[in-house]
Write a protein that holds these residues in place. Structure first.
Motif, PDB file in Angstrom:
ATOM      1  N   UNK A   1      38.188  50.233  48.300  1.00 22.78           N
ATOM      2  CA  UNK A   1      37.644  51.339  48.108  1.00 22.78           C
ATOM      3  C   UNK A   1      37.960  52.178  46.928  1.00 22.78           C
ATOM      4  N   UNK A   2      39.714  51.956  46.602  1.00 22.22           N
ATOM      5  CA  UNK A   2      39.791  51.967  44.962  1.00 22.22           C
ATOM      6  C   UNK A   2      40.833  50.886  44.983  1.00 22.22           C
ATOM      7  N   UNK A   3      39.731  49.934  43.598  1.00 19.48           N
ATOM      8  CA  UNK A   3      40.131  48.385  43.054  1.00 19.48           C
ATOM      9  C   UNK A   3      40.919  48.327  41.580  1.00 19.48           C
ATOM     10  N   UNK A   4      40.627  49.593  41.293  1.00 19.04           N
ATOM     11  CA  UNK A   4      41.851  49.890  39.938  1.00 19.04           C
ATOM     12  C   UNK A   4      40.739  49.378  38.638  1.00 19.04           C
TER      13      UNK A   4
ATOM     14  N   UNK B   1      24.959  55.142  26.482  1.00 17.50           N
ATOM     15  CA  UNK B   1      24.006  54.660  24.822  1.00 17.50           C
ATOM     16  C   UNK B   1      24.245  55.439  23.491  1.00 17.50           C
ATOM     17  N   UNK B   2      23.831  56.020  23.232  1.00 16.09           N
ATOM     18  CA  UNK B   2      24.257  56.839  21.945  1.00 16.09           C
ATOM     19  C   UNK B   2      24.561  58.023  22.358  1.00 16.09           C
ATOM     20  N   UNK B   3      23.792  58.528  23.185  1.00 15.84           N
ATOM     21  CA  UNK B   3      24.282  60.326  23.818  1.00 15.84           C
ATOM     22  C   UNK B   3      25.002  60.392  24.721  1.00 15.84           C
ATOM     23  N   UNK B   4      25.711  59.214  24.906  1.00 17.05           N
ATOM     24  CA  UNK B   4      26.787  59.195  26.310  1.00 17.05           C
ATOM     25  C   UNK B   4      26.636  58.968  27.126  1.00 17.05           C
ATOM     26  N   UNK B   5      25.239  58.535  27.737  1.00 17.91           N
ATOM     27  CA  UNK B   5      24.779  57.925  29.384  1.00 17.91           C
ATOM     28  C   UNK B   5      25.008  56.991  30.238  1.00 17.91           C
ATOM     29  N   UNK B   6      25.365  57.225  31.015  1.00 15.79           N
ATOM     30  CA  UNK B   6      25.856  56.017  31.606  1.00 15.79           C
ATOM     31  C   UNK B   6      25.245  55.575  32.350  1.00 15.79           C
ATOM     32  N   UNK B   7      25.134  53.857  32.505  1.00 10.83           N
ATOM     33  CA  UNK B   7      23.527  53.871  32.978  1.00 10.83           C
ATOM     34  C   UNK B   7      24.215  52.872  33.923  1.00 10.83           C
ATOM     35  N   UNK B   8      25.571  52.758  34.244  1.00 16.55           N
ATOM     36  CA  UNK B   8      26.431  51.445  35.284  1.00 16.55           C
ATOM     37  C   UNK B   8      25.551  52.229  36.670  1.00 16.55           C
ATOM     38  N   UNK B   9      24.693  52.165  37.738  1.00 17.65           N
ATOM     39  CA  UNK B   9      24.155  52.203  38.295  1.00 17.65           C
ATOM     40  C   UNK B   9      25.221  52.253  40.297  1.00 17.65           C
ATOM     41  N   UNK B  10      25.696  51.536  40.205  1.00 15.79           N
ATOM     42  CA  UNK B  10      26.037  51.185  41.615  1.00 15.79           C
ATOM     43  C   UNK B  10      27.542  51.133  41.902  1.00 15.79           C
ATOM     44  N   UNK B  11      28.634  50.227  42.694  1.00 17.06           N
ATOM     45  CA  UNK B  11      30.164  50.767  42.657  1.00 17.06           C
ATOM     46  C   UNK B  11      30.590  49.378  41.850  1.00 17.06           C
ATOM     47  N   UNK B  12      31.206  49.197  40.988  1.00 14.99           N
ATOM     48  CA  UNK B  12      31.932  48.759  39.803  1.00 14.99           C
ATOM     49  C   UNK B  12      32.637  47.641  40.952  1.00 14.99           C
ATOM     50  N   UNK B  13      32.420  46.201  40.974  1.00 16.46           N
ATOM     51  CA  UNK B  13      33.385  45.278  42.032  1.00 16.46           C
ATOM     52  C   UNK B  13      34.477  44.246  42.149  1.00 16.46           C
ATOM     53  N   UNK B  14      35.182  44.098  41.813  1.00 19.38           N
ATOM     54  CA  UNK B  14      36.547  42.915  41.512  1.00 19.38           C
ATOM     55  C   UNK B  14      36.811  42.124  42.282  1.00 19.38           C
ATOM     56  N   UNK B  15      36.020  40.746  42.094  1.00 13.36           N
ATOM     57  CA  UNK B  15      36.534  39.815  42.516  1.00 13.36           C
ATOM     58  C   UNK B  15      37.443  38.333  41.733  1.00 13.36           C
TER      59      UNK B  15
ATOM     60  N   UNK C   1      40.914  47.899  33.206  1.00 18.87           N
ATOM     61  CA  UNK C   1      41.210  47.632  34.731  1.00 18.87           C
ATOM     62  C   UNK C   1      42.736  47.198  34.915  1.00 18.87           C
ATOM     63  N   UNK C   2      42.700  47.001  36.522  1.00 21.10           N
ATOM     64  CA  UNK C   2      45.232  46.493  36.308  1.00 21.10           C
ATOM     65  C   UNK C   2      45.512  45.244  36.179  1.00 21.10           C
ATOM     66  N   UNK C   3      45.865  44.898  34.846  1.00 22.92           N
ATOM     67  CA  UNK C   3      46.761  43.160  34.664  1.00 22.92           C
ATOM     68  C   UNK C   3      46.936  43.148  36.291  1.00 22.92           C
ATOM     69  N   UNK C   4      47.771  41.760  36.681  1.00 24.60           N
ATOM     70  CA  UNK C   4      47.794  41.043  37.465  1.00 24.60           C
ATOM     71  C   UNK C   4      49.635  41.499  38.079  1.00 24.60           C
ATOM     72  N   UNK C   5      49.730  42.331  36.534  1.00 21.02           N
ATOM     73  CA  UNK C   5      51.489  42.870  36.621  1.00 21.02           C
ATOM     74  C   UNK C   5      51.642  44.048  36.579  1.00 21.02           C
ATOM     75  N   UNK C   6      50.325  44.722  36.996  1.00 16.30           N
ATOM     76  CA  UNK C   6      50.510  46.040  37.103  1.00 16.30           C
ATOM     77  C   UNK C   6      50.013  46.507  36.137  1.00 16.30           C
ATOM     78  N   UNK C   7      49.615  45.907  34.902  1.00 11.66           N
ATOM     79  CA  UNK C   7      49.778  47.592  34.002  1.00 11.66           C
ATOM     80  C   UNK C   7      48.072  47.063  33.565  1.00 11.66           C
ATOM     81  N   UNK C   8      47.782  48.785  33.613  1.00  8.87           N
ATOM     82  CA  UNK C   8      46.724  48.418  32.573  1.00  8.87           C
ATOM     83  C   UNK C   8      45.902  48.253  31.349  1.00  8.87           C
ATOM     84  N   UNK C   9      44.860  47.697  31.556  1.00  2.00           N
ATOM     85  CA  UNK C   9      44.853  47.250  29.982  1.00  2.00           C
ATOM     86  C   UNK C   9      43.083  47.421  29.892  1.00  2.00           C
TER      87      UNK C   9
END
Length: 206
Positions: free
Chosen positions: A63-66, A73-87, A110-118
């Protein structure tokens, strides 16, 4: 082995150990590829965006992928429609259908393998639209400069971590040398003090 050589060998081993510890500390995962690629002009709207990194990303739980992905778009609308998955090394975000001809930007963190956000940004367009004009701010004028600023922050954090490790290693080496010298001093034979006593005893016998 003489005491000097022992001290030199100890310092060399401490330096090697410090470098071995410091080298992994400076390495963070990097974005290797993406779909779409940066500045790509697509003929039709994509169903999703995906990014592949140099190492497995840190996932706390299902439930918390990080990982955070926005496709705006230019108006700031977010077009992501579902859950972001990490595999493993890949992050995927589904998009709404029928995205219009326009300029867009994938903004990710994302959160790098060493725990650092990038973080970073990937601009692309659909159809013959102009690239999206990025909002300016006090610190960043474009999405590219924002990504560069994030990378510079990562480098500064890495440099600070390396310096801390080097200082700790140097302090440990100095303490080890101090202990070694102290032990050698305490174990030193007291022959120098015994010699005059022997001489004095011979004179008394005379």
């Amino acid at each position: 082995m003489s005491p000097v050589r022992r001290i030199a060998a100890g310092l060399t081993l401490a330096a090697i150990a410090t470098l071995m510890i410091a080298t992994p500390a400076s390495a963070h995962d990097q974005l290797m590829s993406s779909t779409p690629v940066a500045d790509e002009q697509l003929a039709a709207a994509p169903e999703s965006v995906s990014m592949t990194f140099s190492g497995d990303l840190l996932v706390l739980d299902e439930s918390l992928t990080g990982a955070v992905v926005l496709v705006v778009d230019a108006s700031g609308k977010d077009w992501v429609s579902g859950e972001v998955t990490v595999a493993g090394r890949t992050v995927t975000a589904p998009l709404e259908a029928d995205m219009p001809t326009a300029g867009y930007q994938v903004r990710w963190q994302v959160v790098s393998e060493d725990g650092h956000p990038i973080a970073g940004a990937i601009p692309f367009t659909i159809g013959d639209a102009e690239p999206m004009a990025t909002e300016s701010s006090a610190t960043d004028e474009t999405g590219a400069s924002s990504a560069a600023s994030s990378e510079q922050t990562d480098q500064n954090a890495s440099t600070g971590g390396i310096l801390r490790v080097l200082l700790i290693g140097a302090g440990g080496a100095a303490f080890a040398v101090f202990v070694f010298v102290l032990v050698r001093f305490l174990r030193r034979p007291r022959t120098a003090a015994a010699a005059p006593n022997a001489g004095d005893s011979a004179e008394n016998d005379l």
